[in-house]
Scaffold this motif. Structure first.
Motif, short mmCIF file in Angstrom:
data_model
loop_
_atom_site.label_atom_id
_atom_site.label_comp_id
_atom_site.label_asym_id
_atom_site.label_seq_id
_atom_site.Cartn_x
_atom_site.Cartn_y
_atom_site.Cartn_z
N ARG A 120 1.56 6.60 -7.04
CA ARG A 120 0.54 7.68 -7.34
C ARG A 120 1.12 8.97 -7.16
NH1 ARG A 120 -4.42 4.83 -4.18
NH2 ARG A 120 -5.29 3.51 -6.05
N ARG A 121 1.71 9.27 -6.23
CA ARG A 121 2.66 10.77 -6.28
C ARG A 121 3.50 10.83 -7.25
NH1 ARG A 121 2.49 9.12 -0.75
NH2 ARG A 121 4.77 8.43 -0.93
N GLN A 122 4.17 9.92 -7.88
CA GLN A 122 5.15 10.08 -8.83
C GLN A 122 4.41 10.17 -9.96
OE1 GLN A 122 7.50 6.12 -9.45
NE2 GLN A 122 8.41 7.07 -11.36
N VAL A 123 3.26 9.35 -10.30
CA VAL A 123 2.46 9.74 -11.43
C VAL A 123 1.79 11.03 -11.74
CG1 VAL A 123 0.26 9.14 -12.48
CG2 VAL A 123 1.83 7.23 -11.82
N ASP A 124 1.40 11.63 -10.44
CA ASP A 124 0.81 12.78 -10.26
C ASP A 124 2.02 13.89 -10.82
OD1 ASP A 124 -1.36 12.30 -9.56
OD2 ASP A 124 -1.30 12.65 -7.43
N ARG A 125 3.23 13.89 -10.19
CA ARG A 125 4.38 14.68 -10.62
C ARG A 125 4.60 14.59 -12.08
NH1 ARG A 125 6.39 12.80 -5.79
NH2 ARG A 125 7.56 11.31 -6.67
N LEU A 126 4.74 13.17 -12.82
CA LEU A 126 4.90 13.11 -14.26
C LEU A 126 3.92 13.74 -15.00
CD1 LEU A 126 6.22 9.46 -14.03
CD2 LEU A 126 7.37 11.39 -14.80
N GLU A 146 0.83 -1.21 0.03
CA GLU A 146 -0.03 -0.03 0.02
C GLU A 146 0.96 1.35 -0.02
OE1 GLU A 146 -0.59 -2.62 2.14
OE2 GLU A 146 -2.46 -3.12 1.43
N GLU A 147 1.88 1.25 0.72
CA GLU A 147 2.88 2.51 0.97
C GLU A 147 3.62 2.47 -0.70
OE1 GLU A 147 5.78 1.52 3.83
OE2 GLU A 147 4.04 1.97 5.54
N GLU A 148 3.90 1.49 -1.26
CA GLU A 148 4.33 1.51 -2.52
C GLU A 148 3.42 2.16 -3.68
OE1 GLU A 148 6.93 -0.80 -6.11
OE2 GLU A 148 6.59 -1.78 -4.14
N ALA A 191 2.53 -0.30 -15.55
CA ALA A 191 2.65 -1.78 -15.34
C ALA A 191 3.01 -2.19 -14.12
CB ALA A 191 3.91 -1.88 -16.12
N ARG A 192 3.71 -1.19 -13.26
CA ARG A 192 3.80 -1.50 -11.75
C ARG A 192 2.71 -1.55 -11.05
NH1 ARG A 192 6.31 -4.66 -8.49
NH2 ARG A 192 6.76 -3.67 -6.47
N PHE A 193 1.92 -0.61 -11.31
CA PHE A 193 0.47 -0.63 -10.55
C PHE A 193 -0.28 -1.98 -11.12
CE2 PHE A 193 -0.24 4.09 -10.64
CZ PHE A 193 -0.42 4.28 -9.21
N PHE A 194 -0.10 -2.51 -12.08
CA PHE A 194 -0.90 -3.62 -12.19
C PHE A 194 -0.28 -5.01 -11.48
CE2 PHE A 194 -2.31 -1.74 -16.35
CZ PHE A 194 -3.72 -1.92 -16.13
N GLN A 195 1.14 -4.83 -11.54
CA GLN A 195 1.76 -5.88 -10.66
C GLN A 195 1.44 -5.68 -9.09
OE1 GLN A 195 5.91 -4.79 -11.23
NE2 GLN A 195 5.91 -6.22 -12.97
N LEU A 196 1.30 -4.35 -8.82
CA LEU A 196 1.16 -4.42 -7.10
C LEU A 196 -0.27 -4.73 -6.84
CD1 LEU A 196 3.12 -1.17 -6.42
CD2 LEU A 196 3.43 -3.55 -5.96
N GLU A 197 -1.41 -4.46 -7.61
CA GLU A 197 -2.79 -4.66 -7.54
C GLU A 197 -2.96 -6.49 -7.46
OE1 GLU A 197 -5.18 -2.86 -7.00
OE2 GLU A 197 -4.19 -1.06 -6.73
N ALA A 198 -2.12 -6.96 -8.26
CA ALA A 198 -2.41 -8.40 -8.13
C ALA A 198 -1.86 -8.83 -7.08
CB ALA A 198 -1.33 -8.95 -9.53
N ASP A 210 5.97 10.00 -21.22
CA ASP A 210 4.98 8.91 -21.40
C ASP A 210 5.67 7.42 -21.17
OD1 ASP A 210 3.18 10.93 -22.13
OD2 ASP A 210 3.47 10.51 -24.41
N GLY A 211 7.07 7.24 -21.50
CA GLY A 211 7.70 6.01 -21.06
C GLY A 211 7.66 5.66 -19.77
N GLU A 212 7.86 6.91 -18.78
CA GLU A 212 7.88 6.78 -17.34
C GLU A 212 6.52 6.25 -17.00
OE1 GLU A 212 10.19 9.57 -15.16
OE2 GLU A 212 11.19 9.99 -16.93
N LEU A 213 5.51 6.79 -17.60
CA LEU A 213 4.11 6.80 -17.13
C LEU A 213 3.77 5.26 -17.40
CD1 LEU A 213 2.23 10.09 -18.12
CD2 LEU A 213 2.53 9.07 -15.86
N SER A 214 4.14 4.97 -18.60
CA SER A 214 3.85 3.36 -18.89
C SER A 214 4.49 2.45 -17.93
CB SER A 214 4.53 3.40 -20.25
OG SER A 214 4.19 1.82 -20.68
N ALA A 215 5.57 2.76 -17.63
CA ALA A 215 6.36 1.84 -16.55
C ALA A 215 5.53 1.89 -15.26
CB ALA A 215 7.75 2.23 -16.27
N ALA A 216 5.21 3.04 -15.01
CA ALA A 216 4.38 3.20 -13.68
C ALA A 216 2.95 2.46 -13.73
CB ALA A 216 4.05 4.50 -13.23
#
Length: 195
Positions: free
Chosen positions: A157-163, A150-152, A188-195, A180-186
């Protein structure tokens, strides 16, 4: 039943307070075992456990604050001395490898904080896993209550807002593509963490 020939402690460590060390020394002397204490420089101590037949185990303790840390690597043959070292190792929650050597095979026990985590049988033909620790209910509960994911997610989310803010302010197409490349990586990481 196979008779144990020796026990080896390999890169084992244990910790105790000064009070616990004094308690151990009071209980160490038996009709079979005696001890000597050597005080070395820097607050270090060496305890020598000696069996009536002459076999010795040297325990070097290094003082770290109020705790004494013992690094133990030795081979013990005498059953009385072996019992004394085993009690010390388990009582003070030792960590490391203990090899119990029998004729034709060795049982390798891996301890963490005084409890067995893995047992393997080693023979000339190879190694066979006998036991491996599974998570206890308390460990599972601790993992369940952990909020690292949850902390990650909150940090992401804060990183995405800044981007997104940076993308709105970007002046060049190359900078937008980079963001856009950094947002795409973020994402993908969201999907991993939600799983």
């Amino acid at each position: 039943m196979a008779q144990r020939l020796a026990t080896e402690y390999v890169n084992a460590t244990l910790q105790m307070t000064e009070f616990q060390m004094n308690q151990f020394l009071l209980s160490a002397d038996t009709s079979y075992i005696s001890h000597r204490v050597k005080v070395l420089g820097g607050g270090e101590q060496e305890i020598v456990l000696e069996e009536a037949g002459g076999e010795e185990v040297h325990l070097s303790f290094e003082r770290k604050g109020s705790i004494y840390v013992c690094k133990l690597s030795c081979r013990v043959v005498n059953p009385h001395l072996n019992n004394a070292v085993r009690k010390l190792f388990v009582t003070y929650k030792g960590t490391g490898t203990v090899n119990r050597i029998y004729k034709g095979f060795t049982m390798m026990y891996y301890y963490v904080a005084g409890s067995v985590r893995q047992i393997s049988e080693i023979t000339s033909s190879g190694s066979k896993l006998i036991y491996q620790h599974k998570h206890t209910a308390a460990e599972m509960l601790k993992m369940y209550h952990s909020n690292l994911v949850e902390e990650e997610i909150a940090s992401l989310r804060r990183q995405v807002d800044r981007l997104l803010d940076a993308r709105n302010d970007a002046g060049s197409l190359s900078r937008i593509a980079e963001i856009d490349g950094e947002l795409s990586a973020a994402a993908a990481r969201f999907f991993q963490l939600e799983a």
